[in-house]
Design a protein around this motif. Structure first.
Motif, short mmCIF file in Angstrom:
data_model
loop_
_atom_site.label_atom_id
_atom_site.label_comp_id
_atom_site.label_asym_id
_atom_site.label_seq_id
_atom_site.Cartn_x
_atom_site.Cartn_y
_atom_site.Cartn_z
N THR A 6 0.80 -1.22 0.00
CA THR A 6 0.00 0.00 0.00
C THR A 6 0.84 1.27 0.00
O THR A 6 0.31 2.35 -0.28
N ALA A 10 -2.82 3.64 -4.16
CA ALA A 10 -4.12 2.99 -4.15
C ALA A 10 -4.78 3.15 -5.51
O ALA A 10 -4.44 4.05 -6.27
N GLN A 16 -7.86 4.12 -0.60
CA GLN A 16 -6.91 4.93 0.14
C GLN A 16 -7.46 5.28 1.52
O GLN A 16 -6.77 5.20 2.53
#
Length: 64
Positions: A6, A10, A16
């Motif tokens: 991550t 995103a 996100q």
């Protein structure tokens, strides 16, 4: 579509905000507003753009 890592980004604002909520207890990325610019670009392993960048500015629709 989501990145396994991550820290690399995103695929959408909802993703996100979920990552932020899990990490920080609340989202910090705001929803989009008029005037914001969205840019999408996919790079290959060498860092070359695969299909070019797509960039659009969010604008309010004109009233009829």
């Amino acid at each position: 579509i989501a990145n396994e890592d991550t820290s690399k980004g995103a695929s959408c604002f909802a993703e996100q905000r979920v990552v932020e909520t899990l990490r920080d207890g609340k989202p910090s990325t705001p929803f989009m507003s008029f005037g914001d610019v969205v840019r999408i670009e996919m790079l290959d392993a060498a860092g070359n753009s695969i299909f070019g960048a797509i960039e659009q500015r969010i604008e309010q629709a004109a009233r009829p």
